[in-house]
Design a protein around this motif. Sequence first.
Motif, PDB file in Angstrom:
ATOM      1  N   HIS A 170       7.885 -37.886 -20.281  1.00  0.00           N
ATOM      2  CA  HIS A 170       7.575 -37.340 -18.963  1.00  0.00           C
ATOM      3  C   HIS A 170       8.893 -37.131 -18.232  1.00  0.00           C
ATOM      4  N   SER A 172      10.701 -35.747 -14.687  1.00  0.00           N
ATOM      5  CA  SER A 172      10.472 -35.378 -13.299  1.00  0.00           C
ATOM      6  C   SER A 172      11.108 -34.022 -13.006  1.00  0.00           C
ATOM      7  N   SER A 183       5.456 -33.828 -12.766  1.00  0.00           N
ATOM      8  CA  SER A 183       5.898 -34.479 -13.991  1.00  0.00           C
ATOM      9  C   SER A 183       5.615 -33.563 -15.174  1.00  0.00           C
ATOM     10  N   THR A 185       5.065 -32.647 -18.986  1.00  0.00           N
ATOM     11  CA  THR A 185       4.683 -33.208 -20.291  1.00  0.00           C
ATOM     12  C   THR A 185       4.306 -32.088 -21.230  1.00  0.00           C
ATOM     13  N   GLU A 197       2.399 -31.672 -14.240  1.00  0.00           N
ATOM     14  CA  GLU A 197       1.264 -32.386 -13.637  1.00  0.00           C
ATOM     15  C   GLU A 197       1.672 -33.058 -12.328  1.00  0.00           C
ATOM     16  N   THR A 241      -2.362 -28.753 -11.878  1.00  0.00           N
ATOM     17  CA  THR A 241      -1.506 -28.709 -13.064  1.00  0.00           C
ATOM     18  C   THR A 241      -1.164 -27.249 -13.366  1.00  0.00           C
TER      19      THR A 241
END
Lengths: 278, 168
Positions: A170, A172, A183, A185, A197, A241
């Motif tokens: 993950h 930032s 975040s 991913t 996300e 998201t």
Amino acid sequence: MDNLINFIVKHGAWILFILLQTLCIVLIYNDNPYQRSVLLSSGNQMTGSIYKTANLVTGYFYLRSENKEILQKNIELEHEVFRLREALNKQVSSSIAYDTTVTAPYQTIFGEVIDNSVSKTHNYILINKGSKDGIKKEMGVINQNGIVGIVSMVSESYSIAISLLNAKLHISCKVKGDGSIGSLTWQGGDPSFALLEELPRHTRFSPGDTIITSGFSAIFPEGIMVGTIDKPSTNKQDLNTLIIKLSTDFYRLKNVCVIGNEHINEIRELEKEAKKND
Amino acid sequence: MTRTIYTITSLFIILFLFQILIFNHIHLFGIGTPFLYIYCILCLPNTIGKSAQVLISFVIGFLLDLFSNSPGMNASATLCLGLLNPYLFRIFMPIYDSESSEASIQHFGFRSYFYYAGISTIVHQTVLILIETGSFDHPLLTLSRIGLNSLLTLILILVTDSIYHSSK
């Protein structure tokens, strides 16, 4: 045998003619420099044109190895460019040393990816630089297009980085301009798309906006390119998201740059202490 | 037969000397040189056989080469002429007089002899000059050399033949 003799008798004049004419040509060739040069140069012209045609065909046979050589050369040159750029950066940063050492305590190490995968859910990258080159755990890995991953294991002369294409990772990130933090991913599938996300609920984003690193994790400096917004996620469950088109081409990963924050230990200790106090 | 050999040999010596002492030094308009010595080959009797004609032609050309410092060139040209000569002879020889073995204006008639000598000369000159030039870079010059040489040679052959046979 009789036939042969008959043949010779019958065509004696012609045979004699050919023999004597050959003798004449030998004489002409041996004793007349000009005629010799004419004969030689016309011969050269003929062999020259034959060789030229042959080369037209055989030239293709060596294309593969030649291509390989050129590729090798290309890599070397690219490496050279990276090295020079590093030197230049050092030069520039040392000339304005008082400002930068405080705000940008990052060191860079250039390496090459020697093993890489994109097809698994947990992908790792092997880099040909290790602890003796100054690589430590939790350093960031980037290339000229954007972020690549984070170093997770280091040996003496090699290191393994968790690829951005790894569900465990993950990072930032923030939307450039707007500044909303999310975040990043990756959950398998297409290596050119990832998910951003945990974005604030109230904000709206338009496709094409740039996503950059936030600098909050202290692994990556702020402002490194990650990708662009492709579209909001179609999955109803995660409303805020976004699907991100990654700027790094993981299929063609070769030259990478490992960045380390020199103050990371200090930051970590501080964080640990803060947690203890809670 | 012995007489024929004598006459041809003496003819050859005379023509040969003429050729190397006089004709080789003539350069009409800078390019024209007569080659009268081939008259010997035209005079060879048809009865001696093709192989002998080829061989004699070669020897004549080779001897001339030795004296004019052009090894092989004249020999090659006269060789071609020696090979071609019997066929030309058969084409142009008169039908009513098939016993005669020697070519001359008297036997052939002027017209036939003119063609006979003309074709022989042109063939000889073409081969000789192409070998000498060795290329087709200046076709006009080459052609004019062949033409002028052939013309001079042909005129001299006709004149020589008239003199030679009228004196007998």
